[in-house]
Scaffold this motif. Structure first.
Motif, PDB file in Angstrom:
ATOM      1  N   MET A   1       0.692  -1.281  -0.018  1.00  0.00           N
ATOM      2  CA  MET A   1       0.128   0.124   0.167  1.00  0.00           C
ATOM      3  C   MET A   1       0.836   1.253  -0.100  1.00  0.00           C
ATOM      4  O   MET A   1       1.716   1.209   0.717  1.00  0.00           O
ATOM      5  CB  MET A   1      -0.860  -0.014   1.141  1.00  0.00           C
ATOM      6  CG  MET A   1      -1.655   1.302   1.443  1.00  0.00           C
ATOM      7  SD  MET A   1      -3.189   0.952   2.698  1.00  0.00           S
ATOM      8  CE  MET A   1      -2.335   0.014   3.956  1.00  0.00           C
TER       9      MET A   1
ATOM     10  N   VAL B   1      -9.240   2.435   4.197  1.00  0.00           N
ATOM     11  CA  VAL B   1      -9.516   2.112   5.376  1.00  0.00           C
ATOM     12  C   VAL B   1      -9.970   2.977   6.510  1.00  0.00           C
ATOM     13  O   VAL B   1     -10.938   3.053   7.074  1.00  0.00           O
ATOM     14  CB  VAL B   1      -8.580   1.032   5.958  1.00  0.00           C
ATOM     15  CG1 VAL B   1      -8.861   0.560   7.366  1.00  0.00           C
ATOM     16  CG2 VAL B   1      -8.608  -0.085   5.048  1.00  0.00           C
TER      17      VAL B   1
ATOM     18  N   LEU C   1     -13.209   4.000   8.432  1.00  0.00           N
ATOM     19  CA  LEU C   1     -13.539   4.043   9.741  1.00  0.00           C
ATOM     20  C   LEU C   1     -14.254   5.572  10.223  1.00  0.00           C
ATOM     21  O   LEU C   1     -15.169   5.662  10.860  1.00  0.00           O
ATOM     22  CB  LEU C   1     -11.895   4.310  10.448  1.00  0.00           C
ATOM     23  CG  LEU C   1     -11.985   4.603  11.950  1.00  0.00           C
ATOM     24  CD1 LEU C   1     -12.760   3.508  12.932  1.00  0.00           C
ATOM     25  CD2 LEU C   1     -10.495   4.715  12.371  1.00  0.00           C
TER      26      LEU C   1
ATOM     27  N   ALA D   1     -11.720  -0.311  12.397  1.00  0.00           N
ATOM     28  CA  ALA D   1     -10.658   0.442  13.140  1.00  0.00           C
ATOM     29  C   ALA D   1      -9.198  -0.497  13.359  1.00  0.00           C
ATOM     30  O   ALA D   1      -8.147  -0.052  13.221  1.00  0.00           O
ATOM     31  CB  ALA D   1     -11.131   0.818  14.517  1.00  0.00           C
TER      32      ALA D   1
ATOM     33  N   ASN E   1      -8.435  -2.681  11.174  1.00  0.00           N
ATOM     34  CA  ASN E   1      -7.671  -2.627   9.916  1.00  0.00           C
ATOM     35  C   ASN E   1      -6.891  -1.325   9.796  1.00  0.00           C
ATOM     36  O   ASN E   1      -5.630  -1.587   9.381  1.00  0.00           O
ATOM     37  CB  ASN E   1      -8.547  -2.808   8.824  1.00  0.00           C
ATOM     38  CG  ASN E   1      -9.417  -4.079   8.830  1.00  0.00           C
ATOM     39  OD1 ASN E   1      -8.761  -5.088   9.576  1.00  0.00           O
ATOM     40  ND2 ASN E   1     -10.408  -4.195   8.046  1.00  0.00           N
ATOM     41  N   LEU E   2      -7.394  -0.320  10.282  1.00  0.00           N
ATOM     42  CA  LEU E   2      -6.576   1.002  10.160  1.00  0.00           C
ATOM     43  C   LEU E   2      -5.276   0.844  11.132  1.00  0.00           C
ATOM     44  O   LEU E   2      -4.043   1.130  10.357  1.00  0.00           O
ATOM     45  CB  LEU E   2      -7.238   1.968  10.511  1.00  0.00           C
ATOM     46  CG  LEU E   2      -6.575   3.549  10.539  1.00  0.00           C
ATOM     47  CD1 LEU E   2      -6.107   3.655   8.902  1.00  0.00           C
ATOM     48  CD2 LEU E   2      -7.664   4.563  11.134  1.00  0.00           C
TER      49      LEU E   2
ATOM     50  N   GLY F   1      -3.069  -1.994   9.128  1.00  0.00           N
ATOM     51  CA  GLY F   1      -2.456  -1.896   7.860  1.00  0.00           C
ATOM     52  C   GLY F   1      -3.087  -3.182   6.865  1.00  0.00           C
ATOM     53  O   GLY F   1      -2.529  -3.205   5.807  1.00  0.00           O
TER      54      GLY F   1
ATOM     55  N   THR G   1      -6.347  -5.793   5.863  1.00  0.00           N
ATOM     56  CA  THR G   1      -7.932  -5.858   5.523  1.00  0.00           C
ATOM     57  C   THR G   1      -8.506  -7.122   5.776  1.00  0.00           C
ATOM     58  O   THR G   1      -9.933  -7.408   5.815  1.00  0.00           O
ATOM     59  CB  THR G   1      -8.469  -5.218   4.212  1.00  0.00           C
ATOM     60  OG1 THR G   1      -7.724  -6.260   3.092  1.00  0.00           O
ATOM     61  CG2 THR G   1      -7.722  -4.023   3.893  1.00  0.00           C
TER      62      THR G   1
ATOM     63  N   GLY H   1      -5.014  -1.069  -1.795  1.00  0.00           N
ATOM     64  CA  GLY H   1      -5.196  -0.636  -0.395  1.00  0.00           C
ATOM     65  C   GLY H   1      -6.653  -1.045   0.137  1.00  0.00           C
ATOM     66  O   GLY H   1      -6.928  -1.153   1.409  1.00  0.00           O
TER      67      GLY H   1
END
Lengths: 353, 353
Positions: free
Chosen positions: A1, A49, A53, B50, B52-53, B56, B58, B111
């Motif tokens: 990414m 992502v 959120l 959250a 995942n954020l 990084g 998914t 992403g």
DNA sequence: TTGTAAGCGTTATCAG
DNA sequence: CTGATAACGCTTACAA
């Protein structure tokens, strides 16, 4: 990414993150072109992502089917994807006729997707109970769960399908007609059987109890059920098989036993297939537009997501129709004119219940 | 989505958010049972997005295929899903033979997913160029892009498939054999044709140039190509058709023209189908294990994701095998013993190139 | 073991 | 139109 963030872009241009963000959202900003250039130079790509959120959305729709390998379910999925357009993408789950996997998957979907299109395995399942309905917009396709049948759904007119099959066989002079059905615990299994049984009753055709076999929608199940029927002291002369896979199994059994179709046994299946007119003899079936079912389901779901549950649930049904080929002994005059080799358009008929 | 957060749980119990978080991650904490209870009482569910954020990741793998409605691709997808286990779920994209949609989808995946299993439409595509390779672990299945063929891939032994088909027809005494191929711009289209052509040459069988027709892997394409071959002043007596859909089209054309198989025209297809032994006559095909291909692709991809590109790319090939039925005029002694009506296990043969 | 605080990358709010 | 600031919900140093 790509690890370049909105902040990098802002820094490079010498504006604030908010300005860049606004530019991205299509607002008018002073240094639009400079920002645009910086974005290109840095190869900046928004982090989805992080957006998710903030927004509380995922852009994903779960499509939960028993088995994508069944062309019928594949068509549903395809139809759903087409109707989803650019905004939503499909997350696919195969439950594989496994109830545990099914409820595991359903629970897992909460928070991961914005909505769900769902072909439940059984009518009496409690799989939906666990997820509170406000949290996951959902539409049933092809099958429903009994206690939740008031929710949105897109079914086929299965009862009518059973009726058409029964009538067709009776019209061809049969009076000893058997039915290989799907699980009575599934929506189409039940409704197709009911349509068949009630029509025979209405037509005053006798139906011995051994002539109604409950099977499991699999090829093997259809094969075994057919073998069982052939083993009866007095065999049926015609067969209505409730789905595509069981019909394949039935044909294999008949072939193996050397029973000629339609002379010794007429057979009508449910759900069409590209190869249906190439088998020996060409297969007469009840068909419906699975692609359309999937599309309608997605459409209904998106309305629900966008409209925020303000509309009452609706139960849709797509039409079934009889595709007459050779396996019931029909001659050409019965041939359904709608059935061309390469259909150009989808007949998009459906009606609200 | 449940709007109760980790903070609510922490508050209720009277500990910090970190403690709850640690509990969730399986660490030892003092009030484990109290926390557990609070989680149940409040029906707390971690917000995946959250997470995942932060991480990084998914938990999603994109599977990009031309058309899920083709049972062959459906098997690939199914195999991939099975091999994905619990950690990753499948995001499905149909490119529908549309190059624009394909590159749109590929760019979009960056992403949004942790990796991609990809059946490209054309060998000479530049679809992959746009996404820098470090950012999206990727494995080709069934087809590759020429300039990226050094990346990971799981193909079938297409050349061998063409060879087997050619040999089989020659062994049955044919010397006028035609080939309806897929696009020469696609991996299997090219390799199957090459295997076929080179084998005929090796066997000293003459191959007029009109006997090699390039088509498009669709039913309609197969139909038209067959019609064209039948229109030749001197027809072939045998046909090798390079995929399942074109074979269906070919059979429809032969049926329409009243050409008897295998007497007037022998035919061998590529890719098996549950109905293949029910068509008239039962269809002889080259088959391979698509489910396995999908599973191997997923396995390779996960190694890559977990191992962080530390391993060199590998190109895998799964075996093809000849399934002899009636459409080439074989008798029972040719019958492949491996082909049972209801196979119990998958033959998991594959080999590294 | 625990709490505090920083940060993942974005968008929304609110003054300016 | 712009910039600072505060969220979104979670994890993880760092200190205690």
């Amino acid at each position: 990414m790509s690890n370049v963030t909105i902040s990098d872009v802002a820094k490079k241009v010498g504006v604030s993150e908010s300005t860049v963000s606004r530019f991205l959202s299509g607002f008018k900003v002073r240094n639009a072109d400079v920002i645009n250039q910086a974005i290109k130079d840095l190869d900046y790509r928004p982090n989805i992502v992080a957006r998710n959120l903030k927004s509380g959305k995922t852009g994903l729709i779960a499509v939960v089917v028993p088995d994508i390998t069944n062309p019928f379910f594949a068509s549903i999925v395809r139809g759903a994807e087409v109707a989803a357009g650019d905004e939503f993408m499909i997350q696919l789950i195969n439950t594989g006729d496994d109830l545990d996997k099914e409820s595991w998957a359903l629970r897992r979907m909460v928070g991961r997707v914005d909505g769900m299109i769902y072909v439940p395995l059984q009518e009496n399942s409690s799989a939906v109970d666990e997820l509170d309905n406000r949290s996951l917009p959902m539409v049933f396709v092809d099958r429903v769960i009994e206690k939740n049948k008031n929710l949105d759904s897109v079914l086929a007119d299965n009862f009518r399908g059973g009726e058409l099959a029964a009538r067709h066989l009776v019209e061809h002079g049969h009076s000893r007609i058997a039915h290989i059905g799907g699980p009575i615990s599934s929506t189409p299994g039940k409704a197709r059987a009911r349509g068949f049984v009630e029509t025979l009753r209405a037509l005053k055709v006798d139906l011995p109890s051994q002539f109604v076999v409950e099977s499991d929608f699999t090829t093997l199940g259809g094969y075994q059920a057919t073998m069982a029927l052939l083993a009866l002291k007095s065999r049926p002369t015609a067969l209505f098989v409730a789905n595509n896979l069981m019909t394949i199994g039935a044909l294999k059994a008949l072939k193996e036993k050397g029973i000629s179709v339609p002379q010794e046994m007429a057979i009508i299946g449910f759900d069409d297939h590209e190869l249906s007119d190439l088998v020996d003899p060409p297969l007469t079936v009840i068909s419906r537009d699975a692609h359309l079912q999937g599309a309608l389901a997605m459409q209904t779901l998106l309305e629900k997501i966008r409209g925020g549950n303000q509309f009452p649930p609706k139960q849709l049904k797509v039409d079934v129709n009889l595709v007459v080929r050779g396996s019931c002994g029909s001659t050409c005059r019965y041939r359904n004119s709608k059935t061309s080799e390469f259909p150009k358009t989808l007949s998009a008929s459906s009606r609200s219940k």
